[in-house]
Scaffold this active site. Structure first.
Site, PDB file in Angstrom:
ATOM      1  N   SER A 184       0.832  -1.204   0.000  1.00 47.21           N
ATOM      2  CA  SER A 184       0.000   0.000   0.000  1.00 47.21           C
ATOM      3  C   SER A 184       0.874   1.265   0.000  1.00 47.21           C
ATOM      4  O   SER A 184       1.670   1.455  -0.905  1.00 47.21           O
ATOM      5  CB  SER A 184      -0.938  -0.070   1.210  1.00 47.21           C
ATOM      6  OG  SER A 184      -1.872   0.955   1.176  1.00 47.21           O
ATOM      7  N   HIS A 387      -7.222  -5.479  -0.475  1.00 45.36           N
ATOM      8  CA  HIS A 387      -6.054  -4.677  -0.109  1.00 45.36           C
ATOM      9  C   HIS A 387      -5.148  -5.300   0.958  1.00 45.36           C
ATOM     10  O   HIS A 387      -3.927  -5.277   0.832  1.00 45.36           O
ATOM     11  CB  HIS A 387      -6.537  -3.299   0.366  1.00 45.36           C
ATOM     12  CG  HIS A 387      -5.514  -2.225   0.228  1.00 45.36           C
ATOM     13  ND1 HIS A 387      -5.066  -1.767  -0.987  1.00 45.36           N
ATOM     14  CD2 HIS A 387      -4.838  -1.518   1.158  1.00 45.36           C
ATOM     15  CE1 HIS A 387      -4.170  -0.826  -0.798  1.00 45.36           C
ATOM     16  NE2 HIS A 387      -4.016  -0.645   0.497  1.00 45.36           N
TER      17      HIS A 387
END
Ligand SMILES: *[C@@H]1O[C@H](CO)[C@@H](O)[C@H](O)[C@H]1NC(C)=O
Ligand SMILES: *[C@@H]1O[C@H](CO)[C@@H](O)[C@H](O)[C@H]1NC(C)=O
Length: 414
Positions: A184, A387
């Site tokens: 991320s 994610h």
């Protein structure tokens, strides 16, 4: 509508404001909550720090302090391998937003990537960017009093923190290159570093980017989309409230989420992940969810959030917009320059989830078309992958970590 959302999102911080004197609200004066957590029967892994976790699972770790060229003091951790011979390159693991080094080990000795790499004879280092619980220090600035301490986004993290950590690792390990694994924002930091300081491309043997974030045209996270529209206003409001540090360990939203996830990991914390990232229930175990929320929300600067807001708003991967005067002063141009990702010449593997609201396949495709040296765009072959599954997912060892080891064994040879 926007006002309601802003209010909701920052209600935790506003509570903090009301409870304390302006500017003093950052002081870590709240009592140590550990005895309380023990009494309430929390899973201890959710409040153990990196060193305690590693020790519990019989790994030896070291704590190192890295000083950046602008004076921040970062705590990074090294896991000492039990192998007699180390693999050729040390590995740097760089966490995402709201997160810390703990992300790489918290799921436990069998499934934590840090442990898996260590068992495979890699010299493993886990970084912490400026401002999180482990890196809340500066040679001169006091994070509790000096607003200037918090005047950074991922731009400074990529431009100062990651280079300092890499140079430190190379000097201690006496190696010429590192492997980089980012998750991320850890990928954003990397793209910033290598486009602003291309000489760092030569210090990276291979970079694995899990859920990469750069261009943010296609995010499907509905909250982020709305908030981005108001990010300038939000930043101004926060500034005027004296709120530069958000979501720290001692702040109320950390406390509430950590508590809720002890009692109801799937319905509460799973749902939060679903709304923000597209997470599908049960793809992260309940135990890992519980532990993870004890380690999330450990400090972020408001400017980091505002910078991501700008990426969404302006639909460009560009430096922080300081406003007309500020841009002229800082960049010598009316608008902030874009990060020139065609400068990123080191080999890159992009690891993408098909069900990720933040790091979307369309945005990754655009990035990929501009990067000169993509080894592979690996789309995880599971349509539910989102994610955080890249780091904590039940299937991460099988679908992601195994691939990482394969890439490494290929690049170990060259
Ligand atoms: C981790 O926790 C132990 C025990 O509470 C403490 O002594 C140590 O300083 C902590 N380490 C860091 C880096 O916070
Ligand atoms: C971006 O980098 C490439 C490759 O070095 C270079 O050719 C190009 O001129 C740069 N673009 C800008 C806008 O600086």
């Amino acid at each position: 509508m926007l006002k309601v959302l802003i209010a909701l999102l920052y209600v935790g911080n506003i509570c903090d404001t009301l409870r304390s004197q302006p500017r003093k609200l950052f002081t870590y004066s709240l009592p140590d909550k550990r005895p309380l957590k023990q009494a309430l029967g929390y899973i201890e892994d959710s409040y153990f720090n990196f060193t305690e976790l590693a020790t519990k699972y019989e790994f030896t770790s070291e704590e190192h302090i890295v000083k950046t060229s602008d004076g921040y003091l970062l705590t990074i951790f090294r896991i000492l391998t039990k192998c007699n011979t180390l693999k050729r390159y040390p590995v740097l693991l760089m966490h995402g937003i709201y997160d810390s080094s703990d992300a790489w080990i918290l799921s436990g000795p069998q499934t934590g990537l840090g442990y898996i790499l260590s068992r495979n004879c890699y010299d493993v280092w886990a970084g912490n960017n400026r401002g999180n619980r482990y890196s809340r220090k500066h040679v001169r600035l006091n994070p509790d009093r000096d607003v200037k301490f918090w005047d950074f986004s991922f731009d400074e993290i990529g431009n100062f923190d990651i280079p300092a950590i890499i140079d430190y690792m190379l000097s201690v390990s006496k190696k010429s290159k590192v492997y980089y694994i980012g998750h991320s924002q850890g990928t954003t930091d990397f793209f910033v570093m290598t486009s602003l300081q291309p000489s760092y491309n030569d210090k990276v043997q291979l970079a694995i980017q899990l859920a990469p974030v750069s261009i943010m045209k296609h995010i499907t996270n509905p909250i982020l989309k709305v908030v981005a529209q108001g990010s300038e206003n939000i930043k101004n409001i926060l500034d005027s409230l004296g709120l530069q540090e958000l979501s720290a360990v001692n702040q109320i939203e950390h406390f509430i989420l950590e508590k809720l996830c002890q009692v109801a990991p799937a319905p509460i914390c799973g749902t939060i992940l679903y709304i923000t990232t597209g997470y599908k229930q049960d793809t992260i175990s309940a135990r890992t969810l519980t532990i993870a929320f004890g380690h999330l929300l450990v400090g972020v600067s408001a400017k980091t959030l505002a910078h991501f807001g700008q990426l969404i708003l302006f639909q460009k991967f560009q430096r922080y917009n300081e406003g007309l005067q500020g841009n002229l002063k800082r960049y010598g141009s009316v608008s902030p320059p874009e990060y020139n990702v065609s400068q990123i010449t080191c080999p890159i593997v992009l690891v993408c989830g098909q069900n990720d609201y933040v790091s979307t396949l369309q945005d990754i495709d655009e990035l990929s078309s501009k990067l000169p040296n993509v080894v592979e765009k690996y789309i995880v072959p599971d349509p539910t992958f989102s994610h955080n599954n890249h780091v904590w997912g039940v299937d991460a060892p099988k679908l992601v970590f195994k691939r990482i080891l394969q890439f490494f064994s290929e690049f170990d040879k060259t």
